[in-house]
Design a protein around this motif. Structure first.
Motif, mmCIF file in Angstrom:
data_model
loop_
_atom_site.group_PDB
_atom_site.id
_atom_site.type_symbol
_atom_site.label_atom_id
_atom_site.label_comp_id
_atom_site.label_asym_id
_atom_site.label_seq_id
_atom_site.Cartn_x
_atom_site.Cartn_y
_atom_site.Cartn_z
ATOM 1 N N THR A 139 132.260 -18.140 -30.530
ATOM 2 C CA THR A 139 133.308 -19.139 -30.367
ATOM 3 C C THR A 139 134.459 -18.392 -29.702
ATOM 4 O O THR A 139 135.035 -17.489 -30.307
ATOM 5 C CB THR A 139 133.760 -19.723 -31.714
ATOM 6 O OG1 THR A 139 132.638 -20.331 -32.355
ATOM 7 C CG2 THR A 139 134.850 -20.761 -31.518
ATOM 8 N N TRP B 222 128.975 -28.500 -35.137
ATOM 9 C CA TRP B 222 128.566 -27.151 -34.756
ATOM 10 C C TRP B 222 127.038 -27.015 -34.674
ATOM 11 O O TRP B 222 126.499 -26.515 -33.684
ATOM 12 C CB TRP B 222 129.149 -26.195 -35.789
ATOM 13 C CG TRP B 222 128.804 -24.751 -35.652
ATOM 14 C CD1 TRP B 222 128.470 -24.077 -34.500
ATOM 15 C CD2 TRP B 222 128.776 -23.779 -36.704
ATOM 16 N NE1 TRP B 222 128.237 -22.758 -34.776
ATOM 17 C CE2 TRP B 222 128.417 -22.537 -36.122
ATOM 18 C CE3 TRP B 222 129.017 -23.841 -38.075
ATOM 19 C CZ2 TRP B 222 128.297 -21.371 -36.874
ATOM 20 C CZ3 TRP B 222 128.909 -22.678 -38.816
ATOM 21 C CH2 TRP B 222 128.559 -21.467 -38.222
ATOM 22 N N THR C 210 130.194 -21.677 -28.134
ATOM 23 C CA THR C 210 130.834 -22.811 -28.804
ATOM 24 C C THR C 210 132.250 -22.945 -28.256
ATOM 25 O O THR C 210 133.229 -22.503 -28.859
ATOM 26 C CB THR C 210 130.829 -22.615 -30.330
ATOM 27 O OG1 THR C 210 129.477 -22.423 -30.768
ATOM 28 C CG2 THR C 210 131.390 -23.840 -31.047
#
Length: 409
Positions: free
Chosen positions: A46, A224, A83
Protein backbone atom coordinates in the motif's frame (compact mmCIF):
# COMPACT_ATOMS: atom_id res chain seq x y z
CA UNK A 1 0.81 -0.19 -14.35
CA UNK A 2 4.39 -1.15 -15.24
CA UNK A 3 6.77 -3.07 -13.00
CA UNK A 4 10.56 -2.68 -13.02
CA UNK A 5 13.30 -3.98 -15.33
CA UNK A 6 14.47 -7.56 -14.94
CA UNK A 7 18.09 -8.41 -14.29
CA UNK A 8 19.47 -11.28 -16.36
CA UNK A 9 19.44 -14.66 -14.62
CA UNK A 10 22.48 -16.77 -15.63
CA UNK A 11 21.82 -20.35 -16.69
CA UNK A 12 23.60 -22.93 -14.55
CA UNK A 13 24.82 -26.38 -15.59
CA UNK A 14 22.49 -29.24 -14.71
CA UNK A 15 19.03 -28.66 -13.32
CA UNK A 16 17.59 -27.47 -10.06
CA UNK A 17 15.34 -29.39 -7.68
CA UNK A 18 11.61 -29.12 -7.06
CA UNK A 19 10.77 -26.74 -4.24
CA UNK A 20 9.65 -28.15 -0.89
CA UNK A 21 8.08 -25.32 1.08
CA UNK A 22 6.04 -24.77 4.24
CA UNK A 23 2.32 -24.38 3.58
CA UNK A 24 0.46 -22.36 6.21
CA UNK A 25 -2.85 -24.03 5.34
CA UNK A 26 -1.61 -27.55 6.12
CA UNK A 27 1.00 -26.54 8.66
CA UNK A 28 3.48 -28.82 6.92
CA UNK A 29 5.97 -28.81 4.05
CA UNK A 30 4.66 -29.56 0.57
CA UNK A 31 6.67 -30.37 -2.53
CA UNK A 32 5.47 -28.19 -5.37
CA UNK A 33 5.52 -29.67 -8.84
CA UNK A 34 4.12 -27.02 -11.17
CA UNK A 35 3.62 -27.54 -14.85
CA UNK A 36 5.88 -25.86 -17.41
CA UNK A 37 4.70 -22.49 -16.09
CA UNK A 38 4.70 -21.99 -12.31
CA UNK A 39 2.11 -19.51 -11.03
CA UNK A 40 2.84 -17.12 -8.16
CA UNK A 41 0.80 -14.32 -6.61
CA UNK A 42 2.39 -12.05 -3.99
CA UNK A 43 0.49 -9.25 -2.29
CA UNK A 44 2.07 -5.87 -2.94
CA UNK A 45 2.46 -2.64 -1.02
CA UNK A 46 0.00 0.00 0.00
CA UNK A 47 2.08 2.91 -1.30
CA UNK A 48 2.04 5.44 1.49
CA UNK A 49 5.61 4.64 2.58
CA UNK A 50 8.08 2.33 0.85
CA UNK A 51 10.30 0.22 1.06
CA UNK A 52 11.24 -0.80 4.61
CA UNK A 53 13.22 -3.90 5.50
CA UNK A 54 10.07 -5.85 6.32
CA UNK A 55 8.91 -5.31 2.74
CA UNK A 56 12.35 -6.20 1.42
CA UNK A 57 12.45 -9.45 3.43
CA UNK A 58 9.07 -10.54 2.08
CA UNK A 59 9.85 -9.84 -1.57
CA UNK A 60 13.28 -11.38 -1.15
CA UNK A 61 11.63 -14.66 -0.08
CA UNK A 62 9.42 -14.81 -3.16
CA UNK A 63 12.27 -13.77 -5.42
CA UNK A 64 14.00 -16.95 -4.19
CA UNK A 65 10.88 -18.95 -5.07
CA UNK A 66 11.11 -17.65 -8.63
CA UNK A 67 14.82 -18.38 -8.87
CA UNK A 68 14.40 -21.96 -7.67
CA UNK A 69 11.66 -22.51 -10.26
CA UNK A 70 13.71 -20.93 -13.05
CA UNK A 71 16.58 -23.24 -12.16
CA UNK A 72 14.25 -26.19 -12.85
CA UNK A 73 13.86 -24.81 -16.41
CA UNK A 74 10.28 -23.68 -15.78
CA UNK A 75 8.83 -20.34 -16.71
CA UNK A 76 7.28 -18.28 -13.92
CA UNK A 77 4.02 -16.35 -14.19
CA UNK A 78 4.33 -13.91 -11.30
CA UNK A 79 1.60 -11.41 -10.43
CA UNK A 80 1.75 -8.67 -7.82
CA UNK A 81 -0.75 -5.94 -6.92
CA UNK A 82 -0.47 -2.41 -5.59
CA UNK A 83 -3.20 -1.31 -3.18
CA UNK A 84 -3.17 2.22 -4.57
CA UNK A 85 -6.39 3.28 -2.86
CA UNK A 86 -6.98 2.42 0.79
CA UNK A 87 -7.60 4.13 4.12
CA UNK A 88 -3.92 4.35 5.22
CA UNK A 89 -2.96 5.99 1.93
CA UNK A 90 -5.80 8.51 2.15
CA UNK A 91 -5.02 9.25 5.79
CA UNK A 92 -1.32 9.87 5.08
CA UNK A 93 -2.19 12.12 2.12
CA UNK A 94 -4.61 14.17 4.24
CA UNK A 95 -2.13 14.42 7.11
CA UNK A 96 0.64 15.71 4.86
CA UNK A 97 -1.55 17.84 2.60
CA UNK A 98 -0.78 15.72 -0.47
CA UNK A 99 -2.87 14.56 -3.38
CA UNK A 100 -3.45 10.87 -2.72
CA UNK A 101 -2.80 9.84 -6.31
CA UNK A 102 0.50 11.75 -6.37
CA UNK A 103 1.53 10.12 -3.09
CA UNK A 104 0.72 6.65 -4.43
CA UNK A 105 2.69 7.31 -7.63
CA UNK A 106 5.64 8.69 -5.68
CA UNK A 107 5.92 5.75 -3.30
CA UNK A 108 5.30 3.16 -6.02
CA UNK A 109 8.11 4.72 -8.07
CA UNK A 110 10.42 4.50 -5.05
CA UNK A 111 9.43 0.86 -4.52
CA UNK A 112 10.28 0.06 -8.15
CA UNK A 113 13.69 1.73 -7.74
CA UNK A 114 14.39 -0.27 -4.60
CA UNK A 115 13.36 -3.55 -6.24
CA UNK A 116 15.60 -2.76 -9.23
CA UNK A 117 18.56 -1.97 -6.99
CA UNK A 118 18.03 -5.20 -5.02
CA UNK A 119 17.76 -7.17 -8.27
CA UNK A 120 14.36 -8.63 -7.39
CA UNK A 121 12.79 -10.27 -10.43
CA UNK A 122 9.71 -8.30 -11.51
CA UNK A 123 6.17 -9.65 -11.87
CA UNK A 124 4.81 -10.28 -15.32
CA UNK A 125 1.68 -8.38 -14.28
CA UNK A 126 1.88 -5.48 -11.83
CA UNK A 127 -1.68 -4.30 -11.22
CA UNK A 128 -3.05 -1.41 -9.19
CA UNK A 129 -6.33 -1.70 -7.31
CA UNK A 130 -7.71 1.32 -9.17
CA UNK A 131 -7.09 -0.19 -12.60
CA UNK A 132 -8.62 -3.48 -11.40
CA UNK A 133 -11.97 -1.92 -10.41
CA UNK A 134 -13.73 -2.82 -13.71
CA UNK A 135 -12.97 -6.47 -12.95
CA UNK A 136 -13.82 -6.23 -9.26
CA UNK A 137 -17.36 -4.90 -9.64
CA UNK A 138 -18.73 -7.98 -11.51
CA UNK A 139 -17.25 -10.27 -8.84
CA UNK A 140 -19.01 -8.42 -6.04
CA UNK A 141 -22.24 -8.46 -8.04
CA UNK A 142 -21.83 -12.20 -8.58
CA UNK A 143 -21.28 -12.83 -4.86
CA UNK A 144 -24.46 -10.92 -4.16
CA UNK A 145 -26.35 -13.04 -6.72
CA UNK A 146 -25.02 -16.20 -5.05
CA UNK A 147 -26.33 -15.05 -1.67
CA UNK A 148 -22.78 -14.80 -0.36
CA UNK A 149 -22.90 -11.01 0.00
CA UNK A 150 -25.34 -8.58 1.57
CA UNK A 151 -25.91 -4.84 1.79
CA UNK A 152 -25.48 -2.82 4.95
CA UNK A 153 -26.18 0.91 4.72
CA UNK A 154 -25.13 0.88 1.04
CA UNK A 155 -21.88 -0.97 1.79
CA UNK A 156 -21.60 -4.59 0.62
CA UNK A 157 -20.23 -7.34 2.87
CA UNK A 158 -19.13 -10.92 2.24
CA UNK A 159 -20.67 -13.61 4.41
CA UNK A 160 -17.85 -15.84 5.67
CA UNK A 161 -20.42 -18.54 6.44
CA UNK A 162 -21.01 -18.97 2.70
CA UNK A 163 -17.66 -20.75 2.36
CA UNK A 164 -17.48 -24.18 4.04
CA UNK A 165 -13.68 -23.93 3.90
CA UNK A 166 -13.47 -20.61 5.75
CA UNK A 167 -10.73 -20.80 8.37
CA UNK A 168 -8.65 -23.43 6.57
CA UNK A 169 -5.81 -21.06 5.68
CA UNK A 170 -4.99 -19.61 9.10
CA UNK A 171 -6.66 -22.20 11.41
CA UNK A 172 -7.37 -19.56 14.05
CA UNK A 173 -10.26 -19.70 16.49
CA UNK A 174 -13.08 -17.14 16.34
CA UNK A 175 -11.71 -15.04 19.19
CA UNK A 176 -8.28 -14.71 17.58
CA UNK A 177 -9.87 -13.92 14.23
CA UNK A 178 -12.00 -11.19 15.74
CA UNK A 179 -9.01 -9.61 17.46
CA UNK A 180 -6.88 -9.66 14.32
CA UNK A 181 -9.75 -8.41 12.19
CA UNK A 182 -9.98 -5.30 14.37
CA UNK A 183 -6.21 -4.78 14.22
CA UNK A 184 -5.85 -5.36 10.47
CA UNK A 185 -8.45 -3.26 8.73
CA UNK A 186 -11.70 -5.04 9.61
CA UNK A 187 -14.72 -3.72 11.50
CA UNK A 188 -15.95 -6.63 13.66
CA UNK A 189 -17.91 -4.34 15.98
CA UNK A 190 -20.04 -2.69 13.30
CA UNK A 191 -23.74 -3.17 14.12
CA UNK A 192 -25.88 -4.98 11.57
CA UNK A 193 -23.30 -7.42 10.26
CA UNK A 194 -24.40 -11.05 10.06
CA UNK A 195 -21.05 -12.19 11.44
CA UNK A 196 -18.49 -9.90 13.08
CA UNK A 197 -15.81 -11.35 10.80
CA UNK A 198 -17.61 -10.54 7.53
CA UNK A 199 -15.30 -8.34 5.43
CA UNK A 200 -16.32 -5.44 3.24
CA UNK A 201 -16.45 -6.07 -0.48
CA UNK A 202 -17.55 -2.61 -1.63
CA UNK A 203 -17.47 0.63 0.37
CA UNK A 204 -20.14 3.11 -0.67
CA UNK A 205 -18.81 6.56 -1.52
CA UNK A 206 -17.90 8.74 1.46
CA UNK A 207 -17.82 12.50 1.28
CA UNK A 208 -14.38 13.80 0.42
CA UNK A 209 -13.03 10.37 -0.56
CA UNK A 210 -12.39 8.96 -4.05
CA UNK A 211 -15.07 6.75 -5.58
CA UNK A 212 -15.84 4.96 -8.82
CA UNK A 213 -18.90 3.79 -10.69
CA UNK A 214 -19.83 0.40 -9.29
CA UNK A 215 -22.79 -0.37 -11.55
CA UNK A 216 -25.54 -1.92 -9.43
CA UNK A 217 -23.33 -1.44 -6.35
CA UNK A 218 -23.47 2.34 -6.64
CA UNK A 219 -20.47 4.64 -6.44
CA UNK A 220 -17.73 3.53 -4.09
CA UNK A 221 -14.43 1.67 -3.93
CA UNK A 222 -13.43 -1.97 -3.41
CA UNK A 223 -12.56 -3.72 -0.21
CA UNK A 224 -9.03 -4.94 0.31
CA UNK A 225 -9.44 -8.69 -0.13
CA UNK A 226 -11.60 -8.73 -3.27
CA UNK A 227 -8.97 -6.60 -5.02
CA UNK A 228 -6.36 -9.35 -4.91
CA UNK A 229 -8.92 -12.02 -5.77
CA UNK A 230 -9.97 -10.21 -8.94
CA UNK A 231 -6.36 -9.73 -10.04
CA UNK A 232 -5.29 -13.29 -9.23
CA UNK A 233 -8.28 -14.94 -10.92
CA UNK A 234 -7.92 -12.74 -13.98
CA UNK A 235 -4.23 -13.46 -14.53
CA UNK A 236 -3.60 -16.84 -12.88
CA UNK A 237 -6.92 -18.61 -12.45
CA UNK A 238 -7.80 -20.94 -9.56
CA UNK A 239 -5.40 -23.47 -8.12
CA UNK A 240 -2.26 -21.47 -8.77
CA UNK A 241 0.91 -22.70 -7.11
CA UNK A 242 1.77 -20.16 -4.39
CA UNK A 243 -0.08 -17.33 -2.65
CA UNK A 244 2.55 -15.33 -0.83
CA UNK A 245 3.03 -12.43 1.55
CA UNK A 246 4.09 -11.55 5.05
CA UNK A 247 2.85 -13.64 7.98
CA UNK A 248 0.51 -10.80 8.99
CA UNK A 249 -1.49 -11.47 5.79
CA UNK A 250 -2.47 -15.05 6.65
CA UNK A 251 -5.44 -13.57 8.48
CA UNK A 252 -7.52 -11.79 7.45
CA UNK A 253 -6.25 -11.08 3.96
CA UNK A 254 -5.41 -14.52 2.60
CA UNK A 255 -8.16 -16.24 4.56
CA UNK A 256 -10.80 -13.89 3.21
CA UNK A 257 -9.40 -13.87 -0.31
CA UNK A 258 -9.46 -17.66 -0.45
CA UNK A 259 -13.10 -17.72 0.63
CA UNK A 260 -14.10 -15.07 -1.91
CA UNK A 261 -12.47 -17.04 -4.74
CA UNK A 262 -13.77 -20.42 -3.62
CA UNK A 263 -17.37 -19.21 -3.43
CA UNK A 264 -17.09 -17.41 -6.77
CA UNK A 265 -15.70 -20.42 -8.63
CA UNK A 266 -16.99 -23.38 -6.65
CA UNK A 267 -13.43 -24.71 -6.67
CA UNK A 268 -11.01 -25.47 -3.82
CA UNK A 269 -8.36 -24.45 -2.99
CA UNK A 270 -7.54 -21.04 -4.38
CA UNK A 271 -3.80 -21.76 -4.09
CA UNK A 272 -1.86 -25.00 -3.72
CA UNK A 273 0.33 -23.46 -1.01
CA UNK A 274 0.02 -20.40 1.23
CA UNK A 275 3.52 -19.20 2.02
CA UNK A 276 4.29 -16.51 4.58
CA UNK A 277 7.45 -14.62 5.44
CA UNK A 278 8.33 -13.67 9.00
CA UNK A 279 8.38 -10.18 10.48
CA UNK A 280 11.42 -7.94 10.84
CA UNK A 281 11.85 -6.03 14.09
CA UNK A 282 13.85 -2.97 15.14
CA UNK A 283 14.62 -2.20 18.78
CA UNK A 284 12.55 -5.15 19.93
CA UNK A 285 9.33 -4.28 18.05
CA UNK A 286 7.94 -5.38 14.70
CA UNK A 287 8.97 -2.92 12.02
CA UNK A 288 5.81 -1.11 10.93
CA UNK A 289 4.61 2.23 9.67
CA UNK A 290 2.28 2.70 12.65
CA UNK A 291 5.20 2.43 15.09
CA UNK A 292 7.48 4.57 12.93
CA UNK A 293 10.44 2.22 13.55
CA UNK A 294 11.41 1.73 9.93
CA UNK A 295 14.70 1.13 8.18
CA UNK A 296 14.25 2.06 4.54
CA UNK A 297 16.07 0.46 1.64
CA UNK A 298 16.25 3.82 -0.14
CA UNK A 299 17.85 5.47 2.89
CA UNK A 300 20.49 2.75 3.13
CA UNK A 301 21.20 3.17 -0.57
CA UNK A 302 21.54 6.93 -0.17
CA UNK A 303 24.00 6.28 2.65
CA UNK A 304 26.15 4.30 0.24
CA UNK A 305 25.24 0.76 1.30
CA UNK A 306 25.70 -1.71 -1.56
CA UNK A 307 22.29 -3.27 -2.38
CA UNK A 308 24.08 -6.64 -2.67
CA UNK A 309 24.98 -6.35 1.01
CA UNK A 310 21.35 -5.64 1.86
CA UNK A 311 20.32 -8.84 0.07
CA UNK A 312 22.96 -10.85 1.91
CA UNK A 313 21.65 -9.44 5.19
CA UNK A 314 18.19 -10.66 4.25
CA UNK A 315 19.47 -14.07 3.14
CA UNK A 316 21.19 -14.55 6.51
CA UNK A 317 17.78 -15.18 8.12
CA UNK A 318 15.37 -17.95 7.19
CA UNK A 319 12.39 -16.41 5.45
CA UNK A 320 9.84 -17.80 7.95
CA UNK A 321 11.70 -16.57 11.03
CA UNK A 322 11.01 -13.34 12.87
CA UNK A 323 14.27 -11.47 13.32
CA UNK A 324 15.70 -8.10 14.26
CA UNK A 325 17.54 -5.66 12.02
CA UNK A 326 20.68 -4.31 13.68
CA UNK A 327 23.82 -2.49 12.59
CA UNK A 328 25.72 -5.72 13.21
CA UNK A 329 23.50 -7.61 10.75
CA UNK A 330 24.48 -5.13 8.07
CA UNK A 331 28.17 -5.11 9.04
CA UNK A 332 28.27 -8.91 8.78
CA UNK A 333 26.68 -8.77 5.33
CA UNK A 334 29.14 -6.13 4.10
CA UNK A 335 32.06 -8.24 5.34
CA UNK A 336 30.66 -11.38 3.67
CA UNK A 337 30.21 -9.54 0.37
CA UNK A 338 33.80 -8.29 0.48
CA UNK A 339 35.13 -11.82 1.15
CA UNK A 340 33.06 -13.35 -1.63
CA UNK A 341 34.10 -10.71 -4.17
CA UNK A 342 37.75 -11.09 -3.26
CA UNK A 343 37.53 -14.87 -3.62
CA UNK A 344 35.90 -14.85 -7.08
CA UNK A 345 38.29 -12.18 -8.34
CA UNK A 346 41.15 -14.72 -8.37
CA UNK A 347 41.97 -16.45 -11.67
CA UNK A 348 41.25 -19.95 -10.39
CA UNK A 349 40.05 -21.82 -7.32
CA UNK A 350 38.85 -25.12 -5.91
CA UNK A 351 36.22 -27.03 -7.84
CA UNK A 352 32.76 -25.50 -7.36
CA UNK A 353 30.35 -28.25 -8.51
CA UNK A 354 29.62 -29.44 -4.97
CA UNK A 355 28.95 -25.86 -3.92
CA UNK A 356 26.41 -25.41 -6.74
CA UNK A 357 24.51 -28.52 -5.66
CA UNK A 358 24.66 -27.55 -1.99
CA UNK A 359 23.12 -24.14 -2.74
CA UNK A 360 20.43 -25.80 -4.86
CA UNK A 361 19.65 -28.33 -2.14
CA UNK A 362 19.44 -25.64 0.55
CA UNK A 363 17.06 -23.41 -1.38
CA UNK A 364 14.87 -26.31 -2.50
CA UNK A 365 14.48 -27.23 1.18
CA UNK A 366 12.03 -24.49 2.26
CA UNK A 367 14.24 -21.69 0.94
CA UNK A 368 17.02 -22.28 3.45
CA UNK A 369 19.04 -19.25 2.41
CA UNK A 370 21.30 -19.27 5.52
CA UNK A 371 22.48 -22.76 4.58
CA UNK A 372 22.97 -21.60 0.98
CA UNK A 373 25.20 -18.80 2.26
CA UNK A 374 27.12 -21.31 4.37
CA UNK A 375 27.77 -23.44 1.26
CA UNK A 376 29.30 -20.44 -0.52
CA UNK A 377 31.24 -19.53 2.64
CA UNK A 378 32.79 -23.01 2.66
CA UNK A 379 34.00 -22.61 -0.93
CA UNK A 380 35.37 -19.14 -0.12
CA UNK A 381 37.22 -20.54 2.91
CA UNK A 382 38.84 -23.23 0.74
CA UNK A 383 39.79 -20.54 -1.77
CA UNK A 384 41.36 -18.40 0.96
CA UNK A 385 43.22 -21.29 2.59
CA UNK A 386 44.60 -23.25 -0.35
CA UNK A 387 43.39 -21.76 -3.61
CA UNK A 388 42.89 -24.21 -6.45
CA UNK A 389 43.63 -25.02 -10.05
CA UNK A 390 40.17 -24.84 -11.63
CA UNK A 391 40.09 -21.75 -13.82
CA UNK A 392 36.34 -21.98 -14.28
CA UNK A 393 35.46 -22.19 -10.58
CA UNK A 394 35.30 -18.45 -9.71
CA UNK A 395 32.94 -17.87 -12.65
CA UNK A 396 30.75 -20.81 -11.62
CA UNK A 397 30.49 -19.40 -8.09
CA UNK A 398 29.66 -15.92 -9.38
CA UNK A 399 26.96 -17.22 -11.71
CA UNK A 400 25.46 -19.44 -8.99
CA UNK A 401 25.28 -16.59 -6.49
CA UNK A 402 23.74 -14.37 -9.16
CA UNK A 403 21.23 -16.92 -10.49
CA UNK A 404 20.04 -18.42 -7.21
CA UNK A 405 20.58 -15.62 -4.66
CA UNK A 406 20.22 -12.54 -6.85
CA UNK A 407 23.56 -11.13 -5.71
CA UNK A 408 25.99 -9.79 -8.31
CA UNK A 409 29.62 -10.36 -7.41
Amino acid sequence: MHAWPASEVPALPGQGRDLRIHDTATGAPVTLQPGPVARLYVCGITPYDATHMGHAATYNAFDLVQRVWLDTKRQVHYVQNVTDVDDPLLERAERDGLDWTALAEQETKLFREDMTALRMLPPRHYIGAVEAIPGIVPLVERLRELGAAYDLERDVYFSVESDPHFGEVSHLDAAAMRLLSAERGGDPDRPGKKNPLDPMLWMAAREGEPSWDGGSLGRGRPGWHIECVAIALDHLGMGFDVQGGGSDLAFPHHEMGASHAQVLTGEFPMAKAYVHAGMVALDGEKMSKSKGNLVFVSRLRRDGVDPAAIRLALHAHHYRSDWEWTDQVLRDAVARLERWRAAVSRPDGPAAEDMVEAVRAALADDLNAPEALAAVDRWVARQEEAGGTDGSAPGVVSRTVDALLGVAL
